[in-house]
Scaffold this active site. Structure first.
Site, PDB file in Angstrom:
ATOM      1  N   HIS A  21      -9.437   1.142   4.957  1.00 42.09           N
ATOM      2  CA  HIS A  21      -8.159   1.334   5.650  1.00 42.09           C
ATOM      3  C   HIS A  21      -8.385   2.262   6.846  1.00 42.09           C
ATOM      4  O   HIS A  21      -9.194   3.194   6.774  1.00 42.09           O
ATOM      5  CB  HIS A  21      -7.118   1.930   4.692  1.00 42.09           C
ATOM      6  CG  HIS A  21      -5.739   1.897   5.276  1.00 42.09           C
ATOM      7  ND1 HIS A  21      -5.321   2.827   6.199  1.00 42.09           N
ATOM      8  CD2 HIS A  21      -4.722   1.027   5.104  1.00 42.09           C
ATOM      9  CE1 HIS A  21      -4.077   2.528   6.561  1.00 42.09           C
ATOM     10  NE2 HIS A  21      -3.690   1.445   5.916  1.00 42.09           N
ATOM     11  N   SER A  71       3.625  -2.214  10.302  1.00 41.14           N
ATOM     12  CA  SER A  71       5.079  -2.280  10.503  1.00 41.14           C
ATOM     13  C   SER A  71       5.667  -3.643  10.151  1.00 41.14           C
ATOM     14  O   SER A  71       6.574  -4.135  10.833  1.00 41.14           O
ATOM     15  CB  SER A  71       5.448  -1.871  11.934  1.00 41.14           C
ATOM     16  OG  SER A  71       5.007  -0.548  12.196  1.00 41.14           O
ATOM     17  N   LYS A  78       0.208   4.196  -0.205  1.00 38.08           N
ATOM     18  CA  LYS A  78      -0.425   5.381   0.399  1.00 38.08           C
ATOM     19  C   LYS A  78      -0.193   6.590  -0.515  1.00 38.08           C
ATOM     20  O   LYS A  78      -0.169   6.420  -1.728  1.00 38.08           O
ATOM     21  CB  LYS A  78       0.081   5.582   1.835  1.00 38.08           C
ATOM     22  CG  LYS A  78      -0.095   4.295   2.661  1.00 38.08           C
ATOM     23  CD  LYS A  78       0.063   4.480   4.144  1.00 38.08           C
ATOM     24  CE  LYS A  78      -0.149   3.148   4.853  1.00 38.08           C
ATOM     25  NZ  LYS A  78      -0.065   3.243   6.304  1.00 38.08           N
ATOM     26  N   GLU A 111      -6.789   4.659   7.953  1.00 42.07           N
ATOM     27  CA  GLU A 111      -6.578   6.089   7.654  1.00 42.07           C
ATOM     28  C   GLU A 111      -7.833   6.687   7.013  1.00 42.07           C
ATOM     29  O   GLU A 111      -8.148   7.847   7.228  1.00 42.07           O
ATOM     30  CB  GLU A 111      -5.342   6.257   6.759  1.00 42.07           C
ATOM     31  CG  GLU A 111      -4.061   6.053   7.558  1.00 42.07           C
ATOM     32  CD  GLU A 111      -2.879   5.501   6.777  1.00 42.07           C
ATOM     33  OE1 GLU A 111      -2.877   5.576   5.533  1.00 42.07           O
ATOM     34  OE2 GLU A 111      -1.956   4.968   7.430  1.00 42.07           O
ATOM     35  N   GLY A 156       2.645   2.206  10.879  1.00 45.43           N
ATOM     36  CA  GLY A 156       3.587   3.319  10.760  1.00 45.43           C
ATOM     37  C   GLY A 156       4.284   3.671  12.061  1.00 45.43           C
ATOM     38  O   GLY A 156       4.932   4.714  12.156  1.00 45.43           O
ATOM     39  N   ASN A 182       0.881  -1.174   0.000  1.00 45.72           N
ATOM     40  CA  ASN A 182       0.000   0.000   0.000  1.00 45.72           C
ATOM     41  C   ASN A 182       0.914   1.217   0.000  1.00 45.72           C
ATOM     42  O   ASN A 182       1.481   1.565   1.028  1.00 45.72           O
ATOM     43  CB  ASN A 182      -0.891  -0.032   1.257  1.00 45.72           C
ATOM     44  CG  ASN A 182      -1.726   1.228   1.389  1.00 45.72           C
ATOM     45  OD1 ASN A 182      -1.748   2.070   0.489  1.00 45.72           O
ATOM     46  ND2 ASN A 182      -2.401   1.361   2.518  1.00 45.72           N
ATOM     47  N   GLU A 210      -5.246  -5.008  10.412  1.00 42.37           N
ATOM     48  CA  GLU A 210      -4.246  -3.968  10.622  1.00 42.37           C
ATOM     49  C   GLU A 210      -4.500  -3.284  11.964  1.00 42.37           C
ATOM     50  O   GLU A 210      -5.306  -2.333  12.034  1.00 42.37           O
ATOM     51  CB  GLU A 210      -4.311  -2.926   9.502  1.00 42.37           C
ATOM     52  CG  GLU A 210      -4.028  -3.501   8.124  1.00 42.37           C
ATOM     53  CD  GLU A 210      -3.429  -2.465   7.179  1.00 42.37           C
ATOM     54  OE1 GLU A 210      -2.389  -2.765   6.577  1.00 42.37           O
ATOM     55  OE2 GLU A 210      -3.974  -1.355   7.065  1.00 42.37           O
TER      56      GLU A 210
HETATM   57  P1  13P Z   1       3.144   0.317   7.700  1.00 41.00           P
HETATM   58  O1  13P Z   1       3.675  -0.951   7.067  1.00 41.00           O
HETATM   59  O2  13P Z   1       3.881   1.554   7.237  1.00 41.00           O
HETATM   60  O3  13P Z   1       3.037   0.206   9.181  1.00 41.00           O
HETATM   61  O4  13P Z   1       1.653   0.531   7.144  1.00 41.00           O
HETATM   62  C1  13P Z   1       0.770  -0.542   7.202  1.00 41.00           C
HETATM   63  C2  13P Z   1      -0.449  -0.172   6.453  1.00 41.00           C
HETATM   64  O5  13P Z   1      -1.184   0.719   6.838  1.00 41.00           O
HETATM   65  C3  13P Z   1      -0.718  -0.891   5.195  1.00 41.00           C
HETATM   66  O6  13P Z   1      -1.991  -0.631   4.704  1.00 41.00           O
END
Ligand code: 13P
Length: 252
Positions: free
Chosen positions: A95, A212, A11, A97, A173, A9, A167
């Site tokens: 997601h 992560s 982002k 976010e 992150g 992803n 997740e």
């Molecule tokens: P990270 O791998 O940066 O923690 O992000 C995970 C994520 O949100 C994947 O959709």
């Protein structure tokens, strides 16, 4: 046996030349193992170029969001049929976010999931709890609500063409990965919840872990019975980092 899906992803990251370098690195180093599937989810403006760049390779392309509407007067939105038209196979929905920063409710997410399926896309439904919810022992309650909203809207059979990503919000992150045991516990719960509706669909469903994930922790996570891949943020932005995870999947 379920294949392992390693999905990036991206982002809101990327640029034309950086994407070309990243995707060519991924294609060049992709493990040959047939049970390992690779997917990249770039931002909308780069989807067409990434579909072209991955043609003939084992790397599939997906989007990070989709409208719940099929088309029409929805300024700024992107319909599932457009993603299919471009050559996308997957789309991420729900997601954390999007849920947190853009106020998407589980109902909204269920509508997006349905519109993706209608167009022939494979939705990747993200679920997960915050740190506060985990500490309050609400993890299963939160995840059940997120899952049930979609099951109620589209029916369990729809999950035959979908993927789930667990997740934990506190692991996204932050560098704080769930331990393999913590993740496995929730993955098993998700599978059991779906099995309560349809054991065959539940058994074949890929459940990814996200939060992560990186080369150093991937093998431990992917070794767990109910972890069928990863949804990777930060470590999907460098070919070597992404391939280290893909390699761990191929070795497993
Ligand atoms: P990270 O791998 O940066 O923690 O992000 C995970 C994520 O949100 C994947 O959709």
């Amino acid at each position: 046996m379920r294949n392992t899906l390693i999905a990036g992803n991206w982002k809101m990251n990327g640029a034309t030349s950086a994407n070309d370098e990243l995707v060519s690195g991924i294609i060049a180093g992709a493990p040959a193992a047939e049970n390992v599937e690779l997917l990249i989810c770039p931002p909308f403006p780069y989807l067409a170029a990434m579909v072209a760049a991955t043609a003939g390779s084992k790397v599939a392309v997906g989007a990070q969001n989709v409208s719940e509407h099929a088309g029409g007067a929805f300024t700024g939105e992107v319909a599932a049929s457009m993603l299919v038209d471009l050559g996308c196979e997957y789309v991420i929905v729900g997601h954390s976010e999007r849920r947190t920063l853009y106020g998407e409710s589980s109902r909204d997410v269920a509508a997006k999931f349905a519109s993706a399926l209608d167009a022939g896309l494979r939705p990747i439904l993200c679920v997960g709890e915050t740190l506060e919810e985990r500490q309050g022992e609400q993890t299963e309650t939160v995840i059940d609500e997120q899952l049930d909203a979609v099951i109620d809207a589209v029916g369990i059979e729809a999950f035959g063409n979908a993927v789930i990503a667990y997740e934990p919000v506190w692991a996204i992150g932050t560098g704080m990965t769930a331990t393999p045991e913590q993740a496995q516990e929730v993955h098993a719960h998700i599978r059991a919840r779906l099995a309560g509706h349809d054991p065959v669909v539940a058994e074949s469903l890929q459940i990814l872990y996200g939060g992560s994930m990186k080369g150093e922790n991937a093998a431990g996570l992917l070794a767990m019975t109910d972890i069928d891949g990863g949804l990777i943020g930060g470590a999907s932005l460098k070919a070597a980092d992404f391939l280290a995870i893909a390699e761990a999947a191929a070795q497993g």
